[in-house]
Every structure is written in C-alpha cells, then in structure tokens.
Design an enzyme around this catalytic site. Structure first.
Site, PDB file in Angstrom:
ATOM      1  N   SER A  54      72.404  61.841  94.561  1.00  0.00           N
ATOM      2  CA  SER A  54      71.825  62.832  93.638  1.00  0.00           C
ATOM      3  C   SER A  54      71.251  64.041  94.371  1.00  0.00           C
ATOM      4  O   SER A  54      70.972  65.066  93.754  1.00  0.00           O
ATOM      5  CB  SER A  54      70.702  62.200  92.814  1.00  0.00           C
ATOM      6  OG  SER A  54      71.200  61.166  92.004  1.00  0.00           O
ATOM      7  N   THR A  85      64.811  48.862  87.154  1.00  0.00           N
ATOM      8  CA  THR A  85      64.792  47.718  88.071  1.00  0.00           C
ATOM      9  C   THR A  85      64.414  48.120  89.503  1.00  0.00           C
ATOM     10  O   THR A  85      64.052  47.268  90.307  1.00  0.00           O
ATOM     11  CB  THR A  85      66.179  47.048  88.112  1.00  0.00           C
ATOM     12  OG1 THR A  85      67.174  48.072  88.253  1.00  0.00           O
ATOM     13  CG2 THR A  85      66.436  46.232  86.860  1.00  0.00           C
ATOM     14  N   LYS A  86      64.489  49.416  89.828  1.00  0.00           N
ATOM     15  CA  LYS A  86      64.133  49.865  91.188  1.00  0.00           C
ATOM     16  C   LYS A  86      62.687  50.351  91.268  1.00  0.00           C
ATOM     17  O   LYS A  86      62.154  50.561  92.352  1.00  0.00           O
ATOM     18  CB  LYS A  86      65.043  51.033  91.591  1.00  0.00           C
ATOM     19  CG  LYS A  86      66.501  50.653  91.809  1.00  0.00           C
ATOM     20  CD  LYS A  86      67.054  51.423  93.029  1.00  0.00           C
ATOM     21  CE  LYS A  86      68.334  50.827  93.559  1.00  0.00           C
ATOM     22  NZ  LYS A  86      69.485  51.051  92.710  1.00  0.00           N
ATOM     23  N   GLN A  87      62.063  50.547  90.106  1.00  0.00           N
ATOM     24  CA  GLN A  87      60.755  51.215  90.113  1.00  0.00           C
ATOM     25  C   GLN A  87      59.674  50.412  90.834  1.00  0.00           C
ATOM     26  O   GLN A  87      58.811  50.989  91.501  1.00  0.00           O
ATOM     27  CB  GLN A  87      60.324  51.517  88.676  1.00  0.00           C
ATOM     28  CG  GLN A  87      61.181  52.593  88.021  1.00  0.00           C
ATOM     29  CD  GLN A  87      60.749  52.957  86.622  1.00  0.00           C
ATOM     30  OE1 GLN A  87      59.696  52.527  86.160  1.00  0.00           O
ATOM     31  NE2 GLN A  87      61.570  53.737  85.923  1.00  0.00           N
ATOM     32  N   HIS A 109      59.711  55.447  80.403  1.00  0.00           N
ATOM     33  CA  HIS A 109      59.941  54.231  79.609  1.00  0.00           C
ATOM     34  C   HIS A 109      58.921  53.218  80.121  1.00  0.00           C
ATOM     35  O   HIS A 109      58.635  53.183  81.322  1.00  0.00           O
ATOM     36  CB  HIS A 109      61.382  53.748  79.822  1.00  0.00           C
ATOM     37  CG  HIS A 109      61.734  52.442  79.191  1.00  0.00           C
ATOM     38  ND1 HIS A 109      61.406  52.111  77.901  1.00  0.00           N
ATOM     39  CD2 HIS A 109      62.419  51.370  79.684  1.00  0.00           C
ATOM     40  CE1 HIS A 109      61.873  50.895  77.613  1.00  0.00           C
ATOM     41  NE2 HIS A 109      62.484  50.434  78.685  1.00  0.00           N
ATOM     42  N   ASP A 192      62.104  50.477  71.985  1.00  0.00           N
ATOM     43  CA  ASP A 192      63.223  51.108  72.705  1.00  0.00           C
ATOM     44  C   ASP A 192      64.274  50.056  73.073  1.00  0.00           C
ATOM     45  O   ASP A 192      65.476  50.257  72.853  1.00  0.00           O
ATOM     46  CB  ASP A 192      62.699  51.799  73.972  1.00  0.00           C
ATOM     47  CG  ASP A 192      63.775  52.621  74.648  1.00  0.00           C
ATOM     48  OD1 ASP A 192      64.050  53.738  74.168  1.00  0.00           O
ATOM     49  OD2 ASP A 192      64.370  52.148  75.636  1.00  0.00           O
ATOM     50  N   GLU A 228      89.537  56.363  62.765  1.00  0.00           N
ATOM     51  CA  GLU A 228      88.816  55.798  61.635  1.00  0.00           C
ATOM     52  C   GLU A 228      87.455  55.228  62.032  1.00  0.00           C
ATOM     53  O   GLU A 228      86.457  55.464  61.342  1.00  0.00           O
ATOM     54  CB  GLU A 228      89.674  54.691  60.977  1.00  0.00           C
ATOM     55  CG  GLU A 228      89.164  54.244  59.641  1.00  0.00           C
ATOM     56  CD  GLU A 228      89.017  55.402  58.645  1.00  0.00           C
ATOM     57  OE1 GLU A 228      89.961  56.187  58.501  1.00  0.00           O
ATOM     58  OE2 GLU A 228      87.936  55.516  58.033  1.00  0.00           O
ATOM     59  N   GLU A 232      85.393  59.356  63.655  1.00  0.00           N
ATOM     60  CA  GLU A 232      84.759  59.746  62.390  1.00  0.00           C
ATOM     61  C   GLU A 232      83.319  59.251  62.286  1.00  0.00           C
ATOM     62  O   GLU A 232      82.521  59.779  61.505  1.00  0.00           O
ATOM     63  CB  GLU A 232      85.601  59.257  61.193  1.00  0.00           C
ATOM     64  CG  GLU A 232      85.178  59.927  59.896  1.00  0.00           C
ATOM     65  CD  GLU A 232      86.078  59.603  58.703  1.00  0.00           C
ATOM     66  OE1 GLU A 232      87.220  59.130  58.916  1.00  0.00           O
ATOM     67  OE2 GLU A 232      85.630  59.817  57.573  1.00  0.00           O
TER      68      GLU A 232
HETATM   69  N1  LIG Z   1      69.123  57.432  80.442  1.00  0.00           N
HETATM   70  C1  LIG Z   1      68.322  57.924  79.478  1.00  0.00           C
HETATM   71  O1  LIG Z   1      68.706  58.844  78.761  1.00  0.00           O
HETATM   72  C2  LIG Z   1      66.961  57.384  79.261  1.00  0.00           C
HETATM   73  C3  LIG Z   1      66.264  56.784  80.293  1.00  0.00           C
HETATM   74  N2  LIG Z   1      64.935  56.497  80.143  1.00  0.00           N
HETATM   75  C4  LIG Z   1      64.218  55.944  81.265  1.00  0.00           C
HETATM   76  O2  LIG Z   1      64.231  56.894  82.340  1.00  0.00           O
HETATM   77  C5  LIG Z   1      64.204  56.210  83.594  1.00  0.00           C
HETATM   78  C6  LIG Z   1      65.396  56.688  84.428  1.00  0.00           C
HETATM   79  O3  LIG Z   1      66.585  56.247  83.823  1.00  0.00           O
HETATM   80  P1  LIG Z   1      67.959  57.072  83.967  1.00  0.00           P
HETATM   81  O4  LIG Z   1      67.667  58.521  83.889  1.00  0.00           O
HETATM   82  O5  LIG Z   1      68.912  56.452  82.998  1.00  0.00           O
HETATM   83  O6  LIG Z   1      68.379  56.721  85.459  1.00  0.00           O
HETATM   84  P2  LIG Z   1      69.751  57.064  86.199  1.00  0.00           P
HETATM   85  O7  LIG Z   1      70.373  55.781  86.603  1.00  0.00           O
HETATM   86  O8  LIG Z   1      70.543  58.045  85.416  1.00  0.00           O
HETATM   87  O9  LIG Z   1      69.250  57.835  87.510  1.00  0.00           O
HETATM   88  C7  LIG Z   1      68.439  57.216  88.449  1.00  0.00           C
HETATM   89  C8  LIG Z   1      68.081  58.204  89.534  1.00  0.00           C
HETATM   90  O10 LIG Z   1      67.191  57.552  90.450  1.00  0.00           O
HETATM   91  C9  LIG Z   1      67.684  57.707  91.758  1.00  0.00           C
HETATM   92  N3  LIG Z   1      67.243  56.620  92.604  1.00  0.00           N
HETATM   93  C10 LIG Z   1      67.848  55.437  92.872  1.00  0.00           C
HETATM   94  N4  LIG Z   1      67.118  54.741  93.756  1.00  0.00           N
HETATM   95  C11 LIG Z   1      66.045  55.506  94.048  1.00  0.00           C
HETATM   96  C12 LIG Z   1      64.924  55.345  94.916  1.00  0.00           C
HETATM   97  N5  LIG Z   1      64.788  54.254  95.677  1.00  0.00           N
HETATM   98  N6  LIG Z   1      64.005  56.347  94.990  1.00  0.00           N
HETATM   99  C13 LIG Z   1      64.137  57.464  94.242  1.00  0.00           C
HETATM  100  N7  LIG Z   1      65.191  57.682  93.413  1.00  0.00           N
HETATM  101  C14 LIG Z   1      66.110  56.698  93.318  1.00  0.00           C
HETATM  102  C15 LIG Z   1      69.195  57.773  91.583  1.00  0.00           C
HETATM  103  O11 LIG Z   1      69.798  58.354  92.713  1.00  0.00           O
HETATM  104  P3  LIG Z   1      71.285  57.962  93.243  1.00  0.00           P
HETATM  105  O12 LIG Z   1      72.165  59.056  92.746  1.00  0.00           O
HETATM  106  O13 LIG Z   1      71.163  57.952  94.709  1.00  0.00           O
HETATM  107  O14 LIG Z   1      71.618  56.613  92.662  1.00  0.00           O
HETATM  108  C16 LIG Z   1      69.273  58.673  90.358  1.00  0.00           C
HETATM  109  O15 LIG Z   1      69.097  60.017  90.721  1.00  0.00           O
HETATM  110  C17 LIG Z   1      64.217  54.724  83.237  1.00  0.00           C
HETATM  111  O16 LIG Z   1      62.885  54.311  83.173  1.00  0.00           O
HETATM  112  C18 LIG Z   1      64.842  54.686  81.847  1.00  0.00           C
HETATM  113  O17 LIG Z   1      64.515  53.560  81.085  1.00  0.00           O
HETATM  114  C19 LIG Z   1      64.239  56.796  78.997  1.00  0.00           C
HETATM  115  C20 LIG Z   1      64.874  57.391  77.943  1.00  0.00           C
HETATM  116  C21 LIG Z   1      66.304  57.617  77.949  1.00  0.00           C
HETATM  117  C1  LIG Z   2      69.438  54.383  73.651  1.00  0.00           C
HETATM  118  C2  LIG Z   2      69.332  54.139  75.119  1.00  0.00           C
HETATM  119  C3  LIG Z   2      68.078  54.660  75.775  1.00  0.00           C
HETATM  120  O1  LIG Z   2      66.948  53.936  75.294  1.00  0.00           O
HETATM  121  C4  LIG Z   2      67.903  56.103  75.397  1.00  0.00           C
HETATM  122  C5  LIG Z   2      68.922  57.102  75.782  1.00  0.00           C
HETATM  123  O2  LIG Z   2      66.970  56.437  74.679  1.00  0.00           O
HETATM  124  C6  LIG Z   2      68.188  54.435  77.289  1.00  0.00           C
HETATM  125  O3  LIG Z   2      67.457  53.566  77.820  1.00  0.00           O
HETATM  126  O4  LIG Z   2      69.034  55.087  77.935  1.00  0.00           O
HETATM  127 MG   LIG Z   3      65.572  55.075  74.307  1.00  0.00          MG
HETATM  128 MG   LIG Z   4      65.977  52.710  76.773  1.00  0.00          MG
END
Ligand SMILES: NC(=O)C1=CN([C@@H]2O[C@H](COP(=O)(O)OP(=O)(O)OC[C@H]3O[C@@H](n4cnc5c(N)ncnc54)[C@H](OP(=O)(O)O)[C@@H]3O)[C@@H](O)[C@H]2O)C=CC1
Ligand SMILES: CC[C@](O)(C(C)=O)C(=O)O
Ligand SMILES: [Mg+2]
Ligand SMILES: [Mg+2]
Length: 337
Positions: A54, A85-87, A109, A192, A228, A232
């Site tokens: 990233s 899971t990494k947080q 989240h 959620d 379908e 849609e």
């Molecule tokens: N996806 C969504 O639309 C939504 C997500 N959320 C919440 O947002 C949070 C993020 O989710 P999401 O955006 O889907 O995550 P993504 O999987 O899209 O992105 C994760 C990011 O974290 C980076 N990463 C991985 N390991 C580490 C590390 N050790 N230190 C720092 N950065 C790291 C990844 O980098 P790399 O490219 O190297 O893997 C990537 O840039 C979660 O808590 C999720 O539940 C909430 C609402 C909606």
């Molecule tokens: C619906 C999936 C979601 O909760 C979101 C986009 O709001 C997620 O964890 O990605």
């Molecule tokens: Mg959501």
């Molecule tokens: Mg979610």
C-alpha cells in the site's frame, strides 16, 4: 429507543484540524479517511510497514508514509484501519509504546474493543468513527460532495472531549453530510457483523448465487439468469435506497408486486429468520470472533478454500463477460476515487 443524529452544523471541523492524525493502514477505509481528512485541511500521516504494497499508492497521492510506530509516535490521534485480525499485534508492538496522555485512539469498527483483544490505557481517549459503507464509496461520495453515514462511539473519555473529536473527524470524511449516529462499540460491532453476514454480504451473495443456480439448472441461459438475479438487483435496490421498499413496489409492475408479497415469505421462511437469530447469538456470545481469530492464526485455510470456490462459481464467468460489454458498469475500484 431514539438515536441522536448529527449533521455538519453540529460538528466543529477545527477540532480535528488542530490534531496530528496517523492513519494506520491504507486499504479500503484507510485511503478514504486519509485522503478526505487531508482534503478537509487535517494534518495526516500514514503508518504502513516497510515493504507494504500500500505504500506506493499513498505516496502517489503525496501523503507522507512512515512506519506504524513512527506515525503513532508523531501523532496525537491514531486511527487504526488495518485488518481487524492484525490490529491486536499492531497495537501492542507499534502503538501502545507510543501512547501519551491526551492522545486519542480511534477505530473504524469496534471488533477489537468489543471482544477485548485490545485494552487501551485509561489516559487516552478511545472512540470510533465507523462509516456505514465500503471505503471506496466513502471516498467517491466525499469527492462527489455527498457522504456515507457514520456511527460514532466513545469507549474512554479522559479528555472530556472525545465525542466532539469523533464528530469532527466524521465530518471531515463527509459522514456528517449524510448523518452521524451516536452508538456504543458493542452495538456497532454486533449490528455490523450481523448486517454483513446475514443480509449485505452473506445473505445477498447466497440469494443471488442460489437464484442463478435454480435458473441455469432448469435450462435457462446463464446470461439471462445473470441479468435477472444480479444486474437488475442493483436497479431494484437503488429504488429501495431512494424511497424505501414502498418506492420499489410502486415502480415495479402489479404482477411483480403480487409475486413479491406472496412469494417473498416462501423464500425467506421463518426458518431463515431462526438462522439469522442463531447467527446473531454467535456474534453476541463471541463464538464468531473466536472462530475468525483462530482461522486467521491458522493461516486462513478455510477462508481461502471458500474464497476460491466463490471465484469458481459459474455466475462470475458469465458476469465478467457481460460487464465487459457495459463500460459504464465495469468501473475499476481505485484508491483515488
Ligand atoms: N472495508 C470497508 O469498507 C470497511 C471496513 N471497516 C473497518 O476498517 C478497518 C480496515 O478494514 P479495510 O479497510 O477493509 O482493510 P483493508 O484490508 O482494505 O486494508 C488494510 C490496510 O492495512 C495495511 N496493513 C496490513 N498490515 C499492517 C500492519 N501491520 N501495519 C499497518 N498497516 C497494515 C494493509 O497494507 P498491505 O497493502 O501491505 O496489505 C492495507 O493498507 C477494519 O477495522 C474494518 O472492519 C469498517 C467499515 C467498512
Ligand atoms: C458490509 C461490510 C462492511 O461492514 C462494510 C463495508 O460496512 C465491512 O466490514 O467491510
Ligand atoms: Mg459495515
Ligand atoms: Mg464490517
């Protein structure tokens, strides 16, 4: 039970503009928050490990990229947008040693706080700004002058200012244009997970795949089945989004509406509702969280197997072909909106 909903006029953008923000992670949510915070005049840096794929995307946008520990050390508000899971390990290795009095720890989240995987010290504010939509659309809507609704919650408030700070942050990413609802980490996490498992992702995907299978197994053309039950569906859901189920029923034919009212309950039977209740119980009692953390720690073998099976489902091949012929549909997901 009524909720409190806040809009732009209720938020003070200068609060977040006065903070040094670290966004940890630059994926779906991370890029949306970071770019929109920056566009709202906030001082942002990104925390990503050396070697993260990233990094290049964030740097291309002119954002300053540091390691997670450096970013946390520099900032006084740390938003964790790495995978759930990494947080826990990012927190203990990179963030916790860099927390000081007056800092704020933010989440998108509530998973890690709700299931007590992260236990922050009492001297930092702990809050959440959770957009109710996929990150790429959070950014796209912000750029288009719109916004995705957000939930905010406060878990710890030693500063006495955590709610105003969370609301200010939510406004800076466009959430207060649509509405910001105050909730708790528990309510956000449980609803959620329930929404994505039962309706939005799990329920909808299974409904579409099953409808496609029923039609194609009965000998109908896959292309017709795809239009379908999948293509849609967006058009139907757009009407629900704009005016509720009532508007959709107004717009479809009487024949469709009668079929909806009489056949819908035969598809989503009382047994399906019981299944949804069982899924909610597994979320509430921690069964799902334990299963998901263990699956991740084992290297995600079942997750990968199921992902591969989903990618091999015949609807994907039919859809790829048809979407390729509709340039306005096949819109690439980008990190710049
Ligand atoms: N996806 C969504 O639309 C939504 C997500 N959320 C919440 O947002 C949070 C993020 O989710 P999401 O955006 O889907 O995550 P993504 O999987 O899209 O992105 C994760 C990011 O974290 C980076 N990463 C991985 N390991 C580490 C590390 N050790 N230190 C720092 N950065 C790291 C990844 O980098 P790399 O490219 O190297 O893997 C990537 O840039 C979660 O808590 C999720 O539940 C909430 C609402 C909606
Ligand atoms: C619906 C999936 C979601 O909760 C979101 C986009 O709001 C997620 O964890 O990605
Ligand atoms: Mg959501
Ligand atoms: Mg979610």
């Amino acid at each position: 039970m009524s909720v409190e909903i806040f809009y732009d006029d209720d938020a003070d953008l200068s609060i977040i503009q006065g903070r040094k923000v670290a966004v940890i992670g630059y994926g779906s949510q991370g890029h949306a928050h970071a770019l929109s915070l920056r566009d709202s005049g906030v001082d942002v840096r990104i925390g990503l490990p050396e070697g993260s794929k990233s990094r290049a995307k964030a740097e291309e946008e002119g954002l300053r990229v540091l390691t997670p520990a450096e970013a946390a050390g520099e900032a006084d508000l740390i938003m964790i947008l790495a995978p759930d899971t990494k947080q826990r390990s990012i927190y203990s290795e990179d963030i916790e040693p860099n927390l000081s009095d007056g800092d704020a720890l933010f989440f998108g989240h509530g998973f890690n706080i709700r299931y007590e995987l992260i236990k922050p010290p009492a001297n930092v504010d702990v809050a959440m700004v959770a957009p109710k939509g996929p990150g790429h659309l959070v950014r796209r809507q912000f750029v288009d002058g719109k916004g995705v609704p957000c939930l905010i919650a406060v878990e710890q408030d030693p500063s006495g200012n955590a709610q105003a700070l969370a609301l200010s942050y939510a406004a800076a990413i466009g959430g207060a244009r649509a509405g910001v609802i105050k909730t708790t980490f528990t309510e956000e996490t449980e609803t959620d997970l329930f929404g994505e498992q039962s309706v939005l992702c799990g329920g909808a995907s299974a409904l579409v795949q099953t409808g496609f299978e029923v039609l194609t197994e009965a000998g109908y053309a896959p292309e017709i089945a795809y239009f379908e039950v999948l293509h849609e569906l967006k058009l139907i859901v757009d009407l629900m989004y704009e005016g509720g189920i009532a508007r959709m029923r107004y717009s479809v034919s009487d024949t469709a509406e009668y079929g909806d009212l009489t056949r819908g309950p035969r598809v989503i039977t009382p047994e399906v509702k019981e299944n949804m209740r069982a899924i909610l119980r597994e979320i509430q009692d921690g069964t799902f969280a334990r299963e998901w953390v263990a699956e991740d720690e084992a290297g995600r073998p079942n997750f990968r197997k199921l992902q591969e099976a989903g990618e091999r489902h015949p609807i994907e091949e039919t859809g790829a072909k048809l979407r390729g012929l509709m340039s306005w549909v096949d819109r690439p997901i980008t990190e710049t909106a």
